[in-house]
Scaffold this motif. Structure first.
Motif, short mmCIF file in Angstrom:
data_model
loop_
_atom_site.label_atom_id
_atom_site.label_comp_id
_atom_site.label_asym_id
_atom_site.label_seq_id
_atom_site.Cartn_x
_atom_site.Cartn_y
_atom_site.Cartn_z
N LEU A 117 -6.18 22.93 13.01
CA LEU A 117 -7.27 22.31 12.27
C LEU A 117 -7.36 22.87 10.85
CD1 LEU A 117 -10.01 22.19 15.06
CD2 LEU A 117 -8.86 20.23 14.01
N LEU A 118 -7.11 24.16 10.71
CA LEU A 118 -7.11 24.76 9.37
C LEU A 118 -6.04 24.12 8.50
CD1 LEU A 118 -7.86 26.92 7.28
CD2 LEU A 118 -6.29 28.47 8.45
N LEU A 119 -4.84 23.95 9.04
CA LEU A 119 -3.76 23.32 8.27
C LEU A 119 -4.10 21.87 7.94
CD1 LEU A 119 -0.66 24.75 10.18
CD2 LEU A 119 -1.61 25.51 8.00
N LEU A 120 -4.78 21.18 8.88
CA LEU A 120 -5.19 19.80 8.61
C LEU A 120 -6.18 19.74 7.46
CD1 LEU A 120 -5.44 16.77 9.32
CD2 LEU A 120 -7.20 17.42 10.98
N PHE A 121 -7.19 20.59 7.49
CA PHE A 121 -8.20 20.57 6.43
C PHE A 121 -7.62 20.95 5.08
CE2 PHE A 121 -11.32 21.72 10.04
CZ PHE A 121 -11.49 20.37 10.34
N ILE A 122 -6.68 21.89 5.08
CA ILE A 122 -6.03 22.25 3.83
C ILE A 122 -5.16 21.09 3.33
CG2 ILE A 122 -4.31 23.78 2.78
CD1 ILE A 122 -5.32 26.01 4.58
N GLY A 123 -4.47 20.42 4.27
CA GLY A 123 -3.59 19.32 3.89
C GLY A 123 -4.34 18.14 3.28
N ILE A 124 -5.54 17.84 3.79
CA ILE A 124 -6.30 16.70 3.26
C ILE A 124 -7.24 17.12 2.14
CG2 ILE A 124 -6.17 15.47 5.44
CD1 ILE A 124 -9.01 16.30 6.04
N GLY A 125 -7.24 18.40 1.80
CA GLY A 125 -8.05 18.87 0.69
C GLY A 125 -9.53 18.96 0.98
N LEU A 126 -9.89 19.20 2.22
CA LEU A 126 -11.30 19.28 2.61
C LEU A 126 -11.75 20.74 2.56
CD1 LEU A 126 -13.76 17.72 3.66
CD2 LEU A 126 -12.95 18.12 5.98
N ASP A 127 -12.75 21.01 1.74
CA ASP A 127 -13.25 22.37 1.61
C ASP A 127 -13.90 22.82 2.91
OD1 ASP A 127 -12.44 22.49 -1.03
OD2 ASP A 127 -14.37 21.77 -1.81
N ARG A 128 -13.63 24.06 3.28
CA ARG A 128 -14.18 24.58 4.53
C ARG A 128 -15.65 24.93 4.38
NH1 ARG A 128 -10.39 29.39 6.00
NH2 ARG A 128 -10.14 29.42 3.73
N GLY A 129 -16.41 24.53 5.38
CA GLY A 129 -17.85 24.75 5.38
C GLY A 129 -18.45 24.26 6.68
N VAL A 130 -19.69 23.83 6.62
CA VAL A 130 -20.38 23.35 7.83
C VAL A 130 -19.68 22.12 8.40
CG1 VAL A 130 -22.54 22.40 8.72
CG2 VAL A 130 -22.60 24.31 7.11
N LEU A 131 -19.24 21.21 7.53
CA LEU A 131 -18.60 19.98 8.00
C LEU A 131 -17.34 20.28 8.78
CD1 LEU A 131 -18.36 16.92 8.12
CD2 LEU A 131 -17.24 16.99 5.87
N THR A 132 -16.50 21.16 8.29
CA THR A 132 -15.24 21.46 8.98
C THR A 132 -15.50 22.15 10.32
OG1 THR A 132 -15.07 23.52 7.71
CG2 THR A 132 -13.91 21.60 6.85
N ILE A 133 -16.51 23.00 10.39
CA ILE A 133 -16.83 23.64 11.67
C ILE A 133 -17.33 22.60 12.66
CG2 ILE A 133 -18.13 25.46 12.81
CD1 ILE A 133 -18.47 26.83 10.15
N VAL A 134 -18.16 21.66 12.20
CA VAL A 134 -18.66 20.60 13.08
C VAL A 134 -17.50 19.76 13.62
CG1 VAL A 134 -20.00 18.46 13.14
CG2 VAL A 134 -20.95 20.50 12.04
N LEU A 135 -16.58 19.38 12.74
CA LEU A 135 -15.43 18.58 13.18
C LEU A 135 -14.57 19.35 14.18
CD1 LEU A 135 -14.33 17.01 9.76
CD2 LEU A 135 -15.57 15.89 11.63
N ALA A 136 -14.38 20.63 13.93
CA ALA A 136 -13.56 21.44 14.83
C ALA A 136 -14.23 21.59 16.19
CB ALA A 136 -13.31 22.81 14.21
N HIS A 137 -15.51 21.88 16.22
CA HIS A 137 -16.22 22.05 17.49
C HIS A 137 -16.32 20.73 18.25
CE1 HIS A 137 -18.41 26.09 16.48
NE2 HIS A 137 -17.08 26.17 16.45
N THR A 138 -16.48 19.64 17.53
CA THR A 138 -16.50 18.33 18.19
C THR A 138 -15.16 18.04 18.85
OG1 THR A 138 -18.09 17.49 16.57
CG2 THR A 138 -16.86 15.86 17.84
N THR A 139 -14.08 18.43 18.20
CA THR A 139 -12.75 18.16 18.72
C THR A 139 -12.50 18.82 20.07
OG1 THR A 139 -11.88 17.95 16.48
CG2 THR A 139 -10.29 18.37 18.24
N PHE A 140 -12.88 20.10 20.19
CA PHE A 140 -12.55 20.79 21.44
C PHE A 140 -13.65 20.67 22.50
CE2 PHE A 140 -15.04 24.30 19.70
CZ PHE A 140 -15.60 24.88 20.83
N SER A 141 -14.88 20.33 22.12
CA SER A 141 -15.94 20.21 23.13
C SER A 141 -16.07 18.80 23.69
CB SER A 141 -17.28 20.65 22.53
OG SER A 141 -17.65 19.84 21.43
#
Length: 272
Positions: A117-141
């Motif tokens: 997920l980190l590599l994905l967010f870096i690849g699409i240029g999405l700054d890490r923050g609350v949004l990226t944590i929400v997307l990551a937690h949604t993915t595995f839960s």
């Protein structure tokens, strides 16, 4: 029926003691007046006051609650939809792939999930923050919600839904008015499970969190590397209390929903 032996009683007692005695000790020492967490110096609520004045912990707790609520809600919606497709979709092209993608996070190491997920967010240029944590937690839960809801849908009596369709409901209305209230305990359980997983996650959040968003597990982990503070005992006690209240509330709601369902089914049986 197997009798309850002394061996079973001893095993059960030791198991519960292993799980809950450390929590009880933590709760007791959260009211310790001493700055040393292992030395009892009298009863005091000092550290709860200190915790309420610690802006770093409060900010991390607020971020954690935001992430947990948003990710568990999104995961519950998507997981319920995925479970409905899996149970009622029949045979369709790509079913095996779809099933594998749903269940893969259950067995995938969290380090791999977080890194990908980190590599994905870096690849699409999405700054890490609350949004990226929400997307990551949604993915595995989401997969956990899907498993819980699908187990309830498998045993669901579809004749009730078919009766609603015969009475003029659209498929969406039949699902909303008939199916969803019946499977509500499973949906609530899935939401609570996703909420707990998000609240507890450290590994995936450490990969996807940025400088502007630090969750409570990350903050606690970084703090205990310098030594366990009595404030952490107080914070852990509050978290235990919140989770306990949430579980008890969910149990009461599920029990009442089950009783109401049985009452409705008995009333329908008498009417026919």
């Amino acid at each position: 029926m197997r009798r309850f032996s002394w061996f079973n009683a001893t095993s059960l007692t030791l198991g519960f003691a292993f799980l809950y005695i450390p929590m009880i000790i933590l709760i007791i020492f959260s009211f310790n007046a001493s700055e040393l967490v292992t030395v009892w110096a009298g009863f005091s609520t000092r550290w709860y006051g200190e915790l309420l004045g610690n802006e770093a912990f409060l900010d991390a707790a607020w971020v954690t609650l935001q992430v947990a609520v948003m990710s568990s809600t999104i995961a519950t919606v998507l997981g319920t939809m995925a479970a409905t497709v899996m149970v009622r979709g029949g045979r369709f092209m790509g079913r095996t792939l779809f099933s594998g993608m749903i269940y893969a996070p259950l067995v995938m190491p969290e380090v791999i999930t977080g890194l990908s997920l980190l590599l994905l967010f870096i690849g699409i240029g999405l700054d890490r923050g609350v949004l990226t944590i929400v997307l990551a937690h949604t993915t595995f839960s989401m997969c956990y919600v899907s498993v819980v809801v699908s187990s309830r849908l498998v045993s669901f009596d579809r004749s009730l839904e078919e009766a609603a369709l015969d009475l003029g409901c659209s498929p969406f209305e039949a699902f909303r008015l008939v199916t969803l209230p019946i499977i509500a305990p499973a949906v609530i359980s899935g939401w609570l499970l996703a909420f707990t997983l998000s609240l507890d996650d450290l590994v995936i959040a450490s990969f996807t969190a940025g400088p502007s968003a630090t969750t409570l597990p990350i903050k606690i982990f970084s703090s205990i590397r310098l030594g366990v503070s009595p404030e952490i005992n107080a914070l852990s006690t509050i978290m235990i209390a919140i989770v306990t209240i949430g579980v008890l509330t969910a149990s009461i709601v599920s029990k009442r929903a089950s009783v109401a369902q049985q009452r409705d089914e008995q009333a329908a049986a008498r009417a026919t």
